[in-house]
Write a protein that holds these residues in place. Sequence first.
Motif, PDB file in Angstrom:
ATOM      1  N   GLU A  12       0.902  -1.399   0.122  1.00 23.63           N
ATOM      2  CA  GLU A  12      -0.072   0.045   0.020  1.00 23.63           C
ATOM      3  C   GLU A  12       0.824   1.259   0.002  1.00 23.63           C
ATOM      4  O   GLU A  12       2.193   1.288   0.588  1.00 23.63           O
ATOM      5  N   LEU A  13       0.400   2.341  -0.554  1.00 26.89           N
ATOM      6  CA  LEU A  13       1.035   3.503  -0.594  1.00 26.89           C
ATOM      7  C   LEU A  13       0.953   4.036   0.891  1.00 26.89           C
ATOM      8  O   LEU A  13      -0.001   3.975   1.532  1.00 26.89           O
ATOM      9  N   HIS A  35       1.684   4.804 -10.051  1.00 24.81           N
ATOM     10  CA  HIS A  35       2.388   4.969  -8.707  1.00 24.81           C
ATOM     11  C   HIS A  35       3.591   3.601  -8.702  1.00 24.81           C
ATOM     12  O   HIS A  35       3.240   2.870  -9.187  1.00 24.81           O
ATOM     13  N   ILE A  37       6.380   2.112  -5.874  1.00 25.97           N
ATOM     14  CA  ILE A  37       7.089   2.122  -4.410  1.00 25.97           C
ATOM     15  C   ILE A  37       8.507   1.333  -4.849  1.00 25.97           C
ATOM     16  O   ILE A  37       8.694   0.266  -5.351  1.00 25.97           O
TER      17      ILE A  37
END
Length: 190
Positions: A12-13, A35, A37
């Motif tokens: 999760e962000l 996005h 990560i």
Amino acid sequence: MHIVTRTENPPELQSFEPYERARIKPGEPVCFPYHVIAEPGEGQRKRGVILSPRPDYSSWEVICDEGTGMGGDDTAPSPLGYLIMGVAFCLLTHIKGYLHKAPLQISRIKVEIRAEYATLQPDPQNGGQGVGRCDAYSCHVLIDSDEPDEKIRELVAICRDACMAIATIANAVPTTTRVFVNGATNGIAV
């Protein structure tokens, strides 16, 4: 070691607010976030997860490394290699999409990109980091076809203008960098 694998349980962000997907109205752009990560690994290896931008896309875990001259083990592509490859792949996506809707007689397509990078000498007072830059970017599209040159030129011009990856590197894109220390919820601008 797999360099790219699909991940069913992406992380999760932590620092971004949820992205509100506006209802698309005719004539307006389709907006969506992408996005990533990324975290460091052993030596110069990095592990990144590309989070799905839409429900019909998967999330992917990707390994990255540097060549031995940069202190890496040369076990995976470099960050700049992924960046430029992404531009070539994005342009090819648009070319293939165009040809699906408006077929032309084409027997071969290839994209070649040259990005000329440079960095200033490492500065001991800046943690051994120099200042990086890109001095030139050239994209060549090689096509074998009996179609008129003007049709091929139009195909490539339309697809170049549609390519979001080319827009990212060719235009001044507003950028921000913020650092979040020890789980802070408000980042500090860098």
